[in-house]
Design an enzyme around this catalytic site. Structure first.
Site, mmCIF file in Angstrom:
data_model
loop_
_atom_site.group_PDB
_atom_site.id
_atom_site.type_symbol
_atom_site.label_atom_id
_atom_site.label_comp_id
_atom_site.label_asym_id
_atom_site.label_seq_id
_atom_site.Cartn_x
_atom_site.Cartn_y
_atom_site.Cartn_z
ATOM 1 N N GLY A 1 0.805 -1.222 0.000
ATOM 2 C CA GLY A 1 0.000 0.000 0.000
ATOM 3 C C GLY A 1 0.836 1.268 0.000
ATOM 4 O O GLY A 1 0.351 2.343 -0.379
ATOM 5 N N SER A 2 2.083 1.180 0.421
ATOM 6 C CA SER A 2 2.991 2.338 0.357
ATOM 7 C C SER A 2 3.752 2.334 -0.972
ATOM 8 O O SER A 2 4.066 3.399 -1.519
ATOM 9 C CB SER A 2 4.007 2.298 1.508
ATOM 10 O OG SER A 2 3.343 2.357 2.741
ATOM 11 N N SER B 1 6.997 4.379 3.705
ATOM 12 C CA SER B 1 6.463 3.237 4.459
ATOM 13 C C SER B 1 5.494 3.788 5.491
ATOM 14 O O SER B 1 5.902 4.542 6.379
ATOM 15 C CB SER B 1 7.578 2.455 5.157
ATOM 16 O OG SER B 1 7.005 1.547 6.083
ATOM 17 N N SER C 1 3.877 2.365 8.011
ATOM 18 C CA SER C 1 4.202 1.980 9.395
ATOM 19 C C SER C 1 5.602 2.440 9.780
ATOM 20 O O SER C 1 5.897 2.665 10.948
ATOM 21 C CB SER C 1 4.123 0.460 9.545
ATOM 22 O OG SER C 1 5.107 -0.139 8.709
ATOM 23 N N THR D 1 8.649 -1.540 7.634
ATOM 24 C CA THR D 1 8.730 -2.551 6.574
ATOM 25 C C THR D 1 10.185 -2.854 6.250
ATOM 26 O O THR D 1 10.954 -1.946 5.907
ATOM 27 C CB THR D 1 7.951 -2.046 5.340
ATOM 28 O OG1 THR D 1 6.587 -1.924 5.742
ATOM 29 C CG2 THR D 1 8.059 -2.980 4.163
ATOM 30 N N ARG E 1 -2.928 0.855 3.250
ATOM 31 C CA ARG E 1 -3.610 1.018 1.955
ATOM 32 C C ARG E 1 -4.760 2.014 2.016
ATOM 33 O O ARG E 1 -5.195 2.526 0.997
ATOM 34 C CB ARG E 1 -4.093 -0.338 1.423
ATOM 35 C CG ARG E 1 -5.098 -1.027 2.297
ATOM 36 C CD ARG E 1 -5.300 -2.466 1.886
ATOM 37 N NE ARG E 1 -6.249 -3.151 2.741
ATOM 38 C CZ ARG E 1 -5.981 -3.598 3.963
ATOM 39 N NH1 ARG E 1 -4.784 -3.405 4.479
ATOM 40 N NH2 ARG E 1 -6.903 -4.221 4.672
ATOM 41 N N GLU F 1 -6.193 -7.617 -0.847
ATOM 42 C CA GLU F 1 -6.169 -7.358 0.596
ATOM 43 C C GLU F 1 -7.569 -7.152 1.188
ATOM 44 O O GLU F 1 -7.870 -7.671 2.253
ATOM 45 C CB GLU F 1 -5.291 -6.134 0.911
ATOM 46 C CG GLU F 1 -3.816 -6.398 0.618
ATOM 47 C CD GLU F 1 -2.902 -5.276 1.119
ATOM 48 O OE1 GLU F 1 -2.961 -4.944 2.311
ATOM 49 O OE2 GLU F 1 -2.127 -4.733 0.310
ATOM 50 N N HIS G 1 1.068 -10.282 -27.008
ATOM 51 C CA HIS G 1 2.093 -11.188 -27.532
ATOM 52 C C HIS G 1 2.164 -12.508 -26.756
ATOM 53 O O HIS G 1 3.088 -13.289 -26.975
ATOM 54 C CB HIS G 1 3.447 -10.472 -27.540
ATOM 55 C CG HIS G 1 3.409 -9.231 -28.384
ATOM 56 N ND1 HIS G 1 3.670 -9.241 -29.737
ATOM 57 C CD2 HIS G 1 3.065 -7.958 -28.081
ATOM 58 C CE1 HIS G 1 3.521 -8.018 -30.214
ATOM 59 N NE2 HIS G 1 3.148 -7.216 -29.229
ATOM 60 N N LYS H 1 5.084 -11.074 8.293
ATOM 61 C CA LYS H 1 5.953 -10.059 8.920
ATOM 62 C C LYS H 1 6.457 -10.542 10.282
ATOM 63 O O LYS H 1 7.603 -10.348 10.637
ATOM 64 C CB LYS H 1 5.201 -8.728 9.064
ATOM 65 C CG LYS H 1 4.942 -8.037 7.725
ATOM 66 C CD LYS H 1 4.353 -6.650 7.889
ATOM 67 C CE LYS H 1 4.113 -6.028 6.512
ATOM 68 N NZ LYS H 1 3.579 -4.687 6.525
HETATM 69 C C1 F6R Z 1 -1.577 -3.066 4.680
HETATM 70 C C2 F6R Z 1 -1.045 -2.898 3.356
HETATM 71 C C3 F6R Z 1 0.248 -3.526 3.026
HETATM 72 C C4 F6R Z 1 1.401 -2.639 3.504
HETATM 73 C C5 F6R Z 1 2.752 -3.276 3.221
HETATM 74 C C6 F6R Z 1 3.923 -2.370 3.590
HETATM 75 O O1 F6R Z 1 -2.672 -2.180 4.820
HETATM 76 O O2 F6R Z 1 -1.670 -2.241 2.548
HETATM 77 O O3 F6R Z 1 0.304 -3.730 1.629
HETATM 78 O O4 F6R Z 1 1.318 -1.382 2.867
HETATM 79 O O5 F6R Z 1 2.846 -4.472 3.918
HETATM 80 O O6 F6R Z 1 3.770 -1.825 4.864
HETATM 81 P P1 F6R Z 1 3.992 -0.269 5.080
HETATM 82 O O7 F6R Z 1 3.004 0.398 4.166
HETATM 83 O O8 F6R Z 1 3.711 -0.009 6.501
HETATM 84 O O9 F6R Z 1 5.408 0.018 4.687
#
Ligand code: F6R
Length: 318
Positions: free
Chosen positions: A36-37, A79, A81, A84, A131, A203, A219, A312
């Site tokens: 999502g980032s 990111s 959070s 990541t 996301r 998701e 193709h 994770k």
């Molecule tokens: C969860 C989501 C995931 C996170 C991904 C990376 O809502 O959308 O696709 O975006 O796991 O985590 P972040 O975004 O925190 O770096």
């Protein structure tokens, strides 16, 4: 906030800010981020390219940066959070090459490390799943990259004014996709949108979904349609932008005709709006609603991402 409230307020995540960077001295731009980032970097890269940016744009969704990325590149780590591991690895690698990445995050280790290294950190509101905070991250990034105030505000209004149309389209398509594996056929100007569609359907609706891009799919992919047993397990969407190459648009028409001749009716989507940004966000937001409606049809909670969390967790314990 429940998921519908978050989606209703999505346009409000976009706001003009005077934080434009001088991009003239860098050799190119590298966007790092996952899921999502990560989509934020894919989106910005397409948008910059379309507005004529003439240096290399690299989107990294991996642990390592390409070898050619040196201290003259601008590296942007995104990111939500801030925790990541792939993006943290990109950050550390950039620092080891003498780069001070710009970071967009709500906190976490990325914020800590960036502050320790004296990097610029652009903070976005906490309390969302990544996301669902795409607008905050993308708005920050577009402002850093020099979006015009009118362009951003017009794109935001376009979303607000078309909300009921976006929701109606999403509802109709969610019913079409229900009980099938969604396949999204995109074009060079909509590939970042198709990437978001796939991610949101995966998701939020806990549904496998795939996308592929014209003209390359003409193709190879098209031969898979020859198999009636398997092609009937998918439901197809074709999306394009009015500014796609004229031969690509011709290929969209041919794709539609062949599928119809095979008895398959694809959903056809074109972004609506005054600018590429407005049209991209229009198409992108359909996926937000569609994936939540689809989750509802299947009886899933759109917020549940247990398998992602498990991966994770296992990695952090390893
Ligand atoms: C969860 C989501 C995931 C996170 C991904 C990376 O809502 O959308 O696709 O975006 O796991 O985590 P972040 O975004 O925190 O770096």
């Amino acid at each position: 906030m429940d998921v519908y409230e978050i989606l209703e307020k999505f346009p409000e995540q976009f706001n003009y800010e005077e934080i434009k960077k001088d991009l003239s001295s860098c050799k190119g731009i590298v966007f790092c981020g996952m899921g999502g980032s990560g989509i934020v970097g894919s989106f910005a890269s397409r948008w910059l390219e379309h507005r004529g940016y003439d240096k290399p744009l690299v989107v990294v969704k991996d642990y390592t940066l390409p070898k050619f990325v040196d201290k003259d590149f601008l590296v942007i780590c995104i990111s939500y959070s801030g925790n990541t591991e792939e993006t943290l690895s990109n950050f550390q690698e950039a620092v080891s090459r003498g780069i001070k990445p710009i970071c967009i995050t709500s906190g976490g280790k990325l914020k800590e490390l960036a502050e320790k290294e004296g990097c610029e950190v652009y903070e976005i509101p906490k309390g969302y799943q990544p996301r669902f905070a795409l607008g905050f991250m993308l708005s920050k990034l577009l402002n850093l990259l020099g979006v015009y105030q009118e362009e951003l505000e017009d794109a935001k209004e376009n979303l607000q004014e078309n909300l009921s149309k976006i929701k109606d389209t999403a509802k109709r398509l969610s019913e079409k996709l229900y009980n099938y594996v969604p396949i999204i056929y995109a074009t060079p100007l909509t590939s970042h949108i198709a990437e978001r569609w796939k991610g949101q359907i995966n998701e939020n609706a806990k549904t496998p979904a795939y996308y592929t891009v014209l003209p390359e799919m003409h193709h190879n992919e098209v031969m898979g349609w020859s198999n009636p047993l398997l092609r009937s397990k998918f439901s197809y969407i074709i999306m394009f932008d009015e500014k796609d190459h004229h031969r690509v648009k011709l290929r969209v028409d041919i794709t539609k005709k062949i599928l119809e001749d095979l008895g398959v009716v694809p959903g056809i989507l074109k972004g609506e709006g005054n600018s590429y940004l407005a049209r991209s966000l229009y198409l992108l937001h359909i996926a937000d609603w569609l994936s939540v409606y689809l989750a509802e049809l299947y009886g899933y909670n759109p917020f549940d991402i247990k398998i992602i969390d498990r991966i994770k967790r296992e990695l952090s314990n390893a």
